[in-house]
Design a protein around this motif. Sequence first.
Motif, PDB file in Angstrom:
ATOM      1  N   ASN A  81       0.855  -1.179  -0.122  1.00  8.18           N
ATOM      2  CA  ASN A  81      -0.050  -0.029  -0.068  1.00  8.18           C
ATOM      3  C   ASN A  81       0.989   1.315   0.071  1.00  8.18           C
ATOM      4  N   GLY A  82       2.129   1.105   0.475  1.00  7.75           N
ATOM      5  CA  GLY A  82       3.051   2.225   0.783  1.00  7.75           C
ATOM      6  C   GLY A  82       4.011   2.146   1.635  1.00  7.75           C
ATOM      7  N   LYS A  83       4.672   3.276   2.028  1.00 12.15           N
ATOM      8  CA  LYS A  83       5.643   3.002   3.134  1.00 12.15           C
ATOM      9  C   LYS A  83       5.577   4.345   3.985  1.00 12.15           C
ATOM     10  N   ILE A  84       5.968   4.331   5.021  1.00 13.38           N
ATOM     11  CA  ILE A  84       5.849   5.465   6.086  1.00 13.38           C
ATOM     12  C   ILE A  84       6.929   5.676   7.127  1.00 13.38           C
ATOM     13  N   ASP A  85       7.722   6.479   7.502  1.00 13.38           N
ATOM     14  CA  ASP A  85       8.599   6.872   8.419  1.00 13.38           C
ATOM     15  C   ASP A  85       7.671   7.103   9.794  1.00 13.38           C
ATOM     16  N   LEU A  86       7.943   6.294  10.792  1.00 11.66           N
ATOM     17  CA  LEU A  86       7.004   6.374  12.050  1.00 11.66           C
ATOM     18  C   LEU A  86       8.326   6.457  13.229  1.00 11.66           C
ATOM     19  N   PRO A  87       8.216   7.399  14.161  1.00 14.98           N
ATOM     20  CA  PRO A  87       9.032   7.026  15.240  1.00 14.98           C
ATOM     21  C   PRO A  87       8.460   5.965  16.251  1.00 14.98           C
ATOM     22  N   VAL A  88       9.522   5.133  16.537  1.00 16.63           N
ATOM     23  CA  VAL A  88       9.257   3.889  17.456  1.00 16.63           C
ATOM     24  C   VAL A  88       9.967   3.881  18.702  1.00 16.63           C
ATOM     25  N   THR A  89       9.566   3.568  19.862  1.00 15.52           N
ATOM     26  CA  THR A  89      10.363   3.489  20.785  1.00 15.52           C
ATOM     27  C   THR A  89      10.014   2.276  21.362  1.00 15.52           C
ATOM     28  N   PHE A  90      11.514   1.681  21.994  1.00  7.72           N
ATOM     29  CA  PHE A  90      11.892   0.611  22.479  1.00  7.72           C
ATOM     30  C   PHE A  90      12.069   0.835  23.981  1.00  7.72           C
TER      31      PHE A  90
END
Length: 146
Positions: free
Chosen positions: A93-102
């Motif tokens: 469907n597409g790509k997206i940059d998202l903030p991920v927190t571990f």
Amino acid sequence: MPSKKAWTDPPHEDQVITFSSEDLNGLQVPHDDALIVRLVVTNFDIGKILVDTGSSINVLHLRTFEEMKLGEGRLGPAEYSIYGFSGASVRVNGKIDLPVTFGTYPLQKTNLTTFTVVDIPFTYNAIIGRPALRDFGAVVSTPTSR
């Protein structure tokens, strides 16, 4: 789309992570269970995320993306094909940059992570693959005995 860079979190290079037999309570070892985690993605607490060292991309299920209410207009084009477990081509469907927190405060790290968004039958809400593991400096390990 935002530029891809690590966000500045306090460095914890002096922190040593260790595990004891107490951490294995309730686990049958040795085991080969999948590693399932809960992460914060764009301020959404998302469970049932598979950590897959065999995946060359990070995947976000379209249903999960829609529940985040970010808007499909934020999806960028994905100029590649991906293939599922069966070897069949999967529509992207597409790509997206998202903030991920571990992790949890104060021992946490947040990185901007690129996800490929797909709409396929899926047990998990997302897959964290080798790109995110590399960016976070994460190593997956399973215990062999108590």
